[in-house]
Design a protein around this motif. Structure first.
Motif, PDB file in Angstrom:
ATOM      1  N   ASN A  44      31.260  31.743   5.727  1.00 42.02           N
ATOM      2  CA  ASN A  44      31.941  32.522   4.690  1.00 42.02           C
ATOM      3  C   ASN A  44      32.234  31.647   3.467  1.00 42.02           C
ATOM      4  OD1 ASN A  44      32.963  34.845   3.581  1.00 42.02           O
ATOM      5  ND2 ASN A  44      35.025  34.520   4.405  1.00 42.02           N
ATOM      6  N   ILE A  45      31.185  30.975   2.970  1.00 41.80           N
ATOM      7  CA  ILE A  45      31.303  30.134   1.779  1.00 41.80           C
ATOM      8  C   ILE A  45      30.262  30.580   0.761  1.00 41.80           C
ATOM      9  CG2 ILE A  45      32.241  28.125   2.978  1.00 41.80           C
ATOM     10  CD1 ILE A  45      29.437  26.891   2.959  1.00 41.80           C
ATOM     11  N   SER A  46      30.475  30.208  -0.484  1.00 44.32           N
ATOM     12  CA  SER A  46      29.521  30.553  -1.544  1.00 44.32           C
ATOM     13  C   SER A  46      28.313  29.612  -1.473  1.00 44.32           C
ATOM     14  CB  SER A  46      30.185  30.438  -2.912  1.00 44.32           C
ATOM     15  OG  SER A  46      30.480  29.085  -3.195  1.00 44.32           O
ATOM     16  N   ASN A  47      27.253  30.030  -2.152  1.00 46.70           N
ATOM     17  CA  ASN A  47      26.040  29.212  -2.181  1.00 46.70           C
ATOM     18  C   ASN A  47      26.303  27.876  -2.886  1.00 46.70           C
ATOM     19  OD1 ASN A  47      23.330  28.684  -1.620  1.00 46.70           O
ATOM     20  ND2 ASN A  47      22.695  29.417  -3.620  1.00 46.70           N
ATOM     21  N   SER A  48      27.113  27.895  -3.939  1.00 46.85           N
ATOM     22  CA  SER A  48      27.408  26.639  -4.643  1.00 46.85           C
ATOM     23  C   SER A  48      28.240  25.703  -3.761  1.00 46.85           C
ATOM     24  CB  SER A  48      28.114  26.914  -5.970  1.00 46.85           C
ATOM     25  OG  SER A  48      29.322  27.601  -5.759  1.00 46.85           O
ATOM     26  N   ALA A  49      29.164  26.258  -2.972  1.00 48.15           N
ATOM     27  CA  ALA A  49      29.936  25.427  -2.039  1.00 48.15           C
ATOM     28  C   ALA A  49      29.013  24.835  -0.981  1.00 48.15           C
ATOM     29  CB  ALA A  49      31.038  26.248  -1.376  1.00 48.15           C
ATOM     30  N   PHE A  50      28.070  25.635  -0.521  1.00 47.29           N
ATOM     31  CA  PHE A  50      27.095  25.158   0.459  1.00 47.29           C
ATOM     32  C   PHE A  50      26.284  23.996  -0.109  1.00 47.29           C
ATOM     33  CE2 PHE A  50      22.599  25.313   1.600  1.00 47.29           C
ATOM     34  CZ  PHE A  50      22.678  24.989   2.940  1.00 47.29           C
ATOM     35  N   ARG A  51      25.739  24.182  -1.316  1.00 44.59           N
ATOM     36  CA  ARG A  51      24.924  23.130  -1.933  1.00 44.59           C
ATOM     37  C   ARG A  51      25.725  21.846  -2.133  1.00 44.59           C
ATOM     38  NH1 ARG A  51      23.234  27.312  -5.495  1.00 44.59           N
ATOM     39  NH2 ARG A  51      24.371  26.237  -7.145  1.00 44.59           N
ATOM     40  N   MET A  52      26.990  21.971  -2.529  1.00 45.53           N
ATOM     41  CA  MET A  52      27.834  20.797  -2.727  1.00 45.53           C
ATOM     42  C   MET A  52      28.069  20.072  -1.404  1.00 45.53           C
ATOM     43  SD  MET A  52      29.368  18.664  -4.540  1.00 45.53           S
ATOM     44  CE  MET A  52      29.398  19.328  -6.167  1.00 45.53           C
ATOM     45  N   ARG A  53      28.272  20.829  -0.332  1.00 42.44           N
ATOM     46  CA  ARG A  53      28.490  20.200   0.976  1.00 42.44           C
ATOM     47  C   ARG A  53      27.232  19.490   1.446  1.00 42.44           C
ATOM     48  NH1 ARG A  53      32.339  24.647   4.110  1.00 42.44           N
ATOM     49  NH2 ARG A  53      33.950  24.614   2.512  1.00 42.44           N
ATOM     50  N   VAL A  54      26.079  20.097   1.220  1.00 49.82           N
ATOM     51  CA  VAL A  54      24.818  19.448   1.601  1.00 49.82           C
ATOM     52  C   VAL A  54      24.643  18.158   0.805  1.00 49.82           C
ATOM     53  CG1 VAL A  54      22.300  19.647   1.548  1.00 49.82           C
ATOM     54  CG2 VAL A  54      23.678  21.545   2.401  1.00 49.82           C
ATOM     55  N   PHE A  55      24.961  18.195  -0.476  1.00 45.57           N
ATOM     56  CA  PHE A  55      24.893  16.989  -1.314  1.00 45.57           C
ATOM     57  C   PHE A  55      25.803  15.900  -0.754  1.00 45.57           C
ATOM     58  CE2 PHE A  55      26.916  14.539  -4.733  1.00 45.57           C
ATOM     59  CZ  PHE A  55      25.803  13.884  -5.238  1.00 45.57           C
ATOM     60  N   ARG A  56      27.027  16.279  -0.393  1.00 46.81           N
ATOM     61  CA  ARG A  56      27.988  15.305   0.140  1.00 46.81           C
ATOM     62  C   ARG A  56      27.539  14.767   1.494  1.00 46.81           C
ATOM     63  NH1 ARG A  56      33.255  18.738  -1.716  1.00 46.81           N
ATOM     64  NH2 ARG A  56      33.289  17.969  -3.850  1.00 46.81           N
ATOM     65  N   ILE A  57      26.968  15.628   2.310  1.00 42.93           N
ATOM     66  CA  ILE A  57      26.461  15.192   3.617  1.00 42.93           C
ATOM     67  C   ILE A  57      25.355  14.161   3.432  1.00 42.93           C
ATOM     68  CG2 ILE A  57      25.134  15.924   5.640  1.00 42.93           C
ATOM     69  CD1 ILE A  57      26.696  18.635   5.396  1.00 42.93           C
ATOM     70  N   ARG A  58      24.421  14.452   2.549  1.00 41.10           N
ATOM     71  CA  ARG A  58      23.303  13.527   2.319  1.00 41.10           C
ATOM     72  C   ARG A  58      23.804  12.192   1.784  1.00 41.10           C
ATOM     73  NH1 ARG A  58      19.311  18.147   0.006  1.00 41.10           N
ATOM     74  NH2 ARG A  58      18.505  18.791   2.035  1.00 41.10           N
ATOM     75  N   ARG A  59      24.746  12.245   0.851  1.00 40.77           N
ATOM     76  CA  ARG A  59      25.316  11.015   0.300  1.00 40.77           C
ATOM     77  C   ARG A  59      26.027  10.226   1.406  1.00 40.77           C
ATOM     78  NH1 ARG A  59      29.415  12.062  -4.244  1.00 40.77           N
ATOM     79  NH2 ARG A  59      30.640  12.625  -2.423  1.00 40.77           N
ATOM     80  N   GLU A 106      20.349  22.720  13.405  1.00 37.62           N
ATOM     81  CA  GLU A 106      19.835  23.983  13.925  1.00 37.62           C
ATOM     82  C   GLU A 106      18.752  24.584  13.039  1.00 37.62           C
ATOM     83  OE1 GLU A 106      22.989  26.711  14.844  1.00 37.62           O
ATOM     84  OE2 GLU A 106      24.000  25.275  16.155  1.00 37.62           O
ATOM     85  N   GLY A 107      18.657  24.123  11.793  1.00 35.34           N
ATOM     86  CA  GLY A 107      17.597  24.582  10.899  1.00 35.34           C
ATOM     87  C   GLY A 107      17.818  25.985  10.348  1.00 35.34           C
ATOM     88  N   ARG A 108      19.066  26.396  10.267  1.00 37.87           N
ATOM     89  CA  ARG A 108      19.350  27.727   9.720  1.00 37.87           C
ATOM     90  C   ARG A 108      19.176  27.699   8.206  1.00 37.87           C
ATOM     91  NH1 ARG A 108      22.534  31.083  13.320  1.00 37.87           N
ATOM     92  NH2 ARG A 108      23.044  29.926  15.213  1.00 37.87           N
ATOM     93  N   SER A 109      18.909  28.863   7.636  1.00 38.41           N
ATOM     94  CA  SER A 109      18.720  28.953   6.189  1.00 38.41           C
ATOM     95  C   SER A 109      20.066  28.825   5.481  1.00 38.41           C
ATOM     96  CB  SER A 109      18.071  30.280   5.826  1.00 38.41           C
ATOM     97  OG  SER A 109      18.974  31.346   6.048  1.00 38.41           O
ATOM     98  N   ALA A 110      20.002  28.560   4.199  1.00 32.97           N
ATOM     99  CA  ALA A 110      21.221  28.437   3.405  1.00 32.97           C
ATOM    100  C   ALA A 110      22.016  29.745   3.442  1.00 32.97           C
ATOM    101  CB  ALA A 110      20.868  28.070   1.961  1.00 32.97           C
ATOM    102  N   ALA A 111      21.322  30.867   3.338  1.00 28.85           N
ATOM    103  CA  ALA A 111      22.003  32.166   3.362  1.00 28.85           C
ATOM    104  C   ALA A 111      22.732  32.384   4.688  1.00 28.85           C
ATOM    105  CB  ALA A 111      20.998  33.279   3.119  1.00 28.85           C
ATOM    106  N   GLU A 112      22.092  32.006   5.798  1.00 27.02           N
ATOM    107  CA  GLU A 112      22.724  32.155   7.111  1.00 27.02           C
ATOM    108  C   GLU A 112      23.990  31.304   7.215  1.00 27.02           C
ATOM    109  OE1 GLU A 112      19.661  32.864  10.675  1.00 27.02           O
ATOM    110  OE2 GLU A 112      19.166  31.103   9.447  1.00 27.02           O
ATOM    111  N   VAL A 113      23.907  30.070   6.749  1.00 27.71           N
ATOM    112  CA  VAL A 113      25.052  29.164   6.831  1.00 27.71           C
ATOM    113  C   VAL A 113      26.195  29.698   5.978  1.00 27.71           C
ATOM    114  CG1 VAL A 113      25.872  26.824   6.354  1.00 27.71           C
ATOM    115  CG2 VAL A 113      23.611  27.166   7.351  1.00 27.71           C
ATOM    116  N   CYS A 114      25.871  30.160   4.776  1.00 32.08           N
ATOM    117  CA  CYS A 114      26.904  30.717   3.899  1.00 32.08           C
ATOM    118  C   CYS A 114      27.581  31.913   4.553  1.00 32.08           C
ATOM    119  CB  CYS A 114      26.307  31.126   2.558  1.00 32.08           C
ATOM    120  SG  CYS A 114      25.805  29.728   1.531  1.00 32.08           S
ATOM    121  N   GLU A 115      26.785  32.748   5.197  1.00 36.84           N
ATOM    122  CA  GLU A 115      27.343  33.931   5.851  1.00 36.84           C
ATOM    123  C   GLU A 115      28.214  33.540   7.051  1.00 36.84           C
ATOM    124  OE1 GLU A 115      25.704  37.787   8.287  1.00 36.84           O
ATOM    125  OE2 GLU A 115      24.484  37.020   6.635  1.00 36.84           O
ATOM    126  N   ILE A 116      27.740  32.630   7.871  1.00 35.97           N
ATOM    127  CA  ILE A 116      28.478  32.212   9.066  1.00 35.97           C
ATOM    128  C   ILE A 116      29.807  31.564   8.693  1.00 35.97           C
ATOM    129  CG2 ILE A 116      28.472  30.583  11.008  1.00 35.97           C
ATOM    130  CD1 ILE A 116      25.420  31.120  11.201  1.00 35.97           C
TER     131      ILE A 116
END
Length: 181
Positions: free
Chosen positions: A154-169, A142-152
């Motif tokens: 209800n996760i922290s920015n570091s949790a978001f970044r870790m999930r993106v890392f895991r998704i890419r891997r 959907e191309g939402r920003s990191a802040a939007e995803v974290c808000e939707i």
């Protein structure tokens, strides 16, 4: 932001804004909306990838900018459809007609390859853990920003970044094994 990053972003804007402008026009964004669309694209790019930009090669930067722009254009057209219903008799279907015409004018092999790739990506996303799948859909599709995803979610920015890392891997592994066949 460091001066090196500012200079890089200025150079990126000067180098790619013309091409992005052409893409936006070709997707049917009105001329009076294109500048805002380009600015939104670069803002989203900076917000999402500010710390990684210096490490990326030119094709990756350009590809990411194009992906963000196309998502913004899709959002624009979706919003426009919501604002007014389009009647086939009204003569106000030029945007949809142009999109359909370009799609039909493409080589059928390109359409098949794109369909197969999308199917592979969809299968990979469907096989992810639910917490990763949610981030993949909201952020990467959907191309939402990191802040939007974290808000939707209800996760922290570091949790978001870790999930993106895991998704890419995970996606790299999936496509590496799929390409072996």
């Amino acid at each position: 932001m460091q001066q090196e990053q500012k200079d890089l972003l200025q150079a990126l804007y000067e180098e790619h804004q013309g091409g992005l402008r052409l893409i936006a026009f070709s997707i049917g964004v009105p001329e009076h909306e294109v500048d805002d669309m380009i600015q939104d694209t670069f803002c989203a790019f900076i917000d999402s990838y500010e710390n990684d930009i210096l490490e990326w090669d030119v094709p990756r930067r350009k590809g990411t900018l194009v992906r963000i722009l196309k998502n913004r254009c899709a959002d624009y057209h979706r919003d426009q459809k919501k604002r007014k219903s389009i009647s086939m008799n009204s003569g106000d279907v030029t945007v949809e007609y142009e999109i359909m015409r370009r799609h039909l004018m493409r080589d059928i092999c390109d359409n098949l390859i794109e369909h197969e790739e999308m199917h592979r990506i969809q299968k990979s996303i469907e096989s992810m853990k639910p917490c990763l799948r949610e981030v993949a859909v909201l952020f990467m599709i959907e191309g939402r920003s990191a802040a939007e995803v974290c808000e939707i979610l209800n996760i922290s920015n570091s949790a978001f970044r870790m999930r993106v890392f895991r998704i890419r891997r995970y996606m790299k592994e999936q496509f590496k094994t799929m390409d072996q066949f």
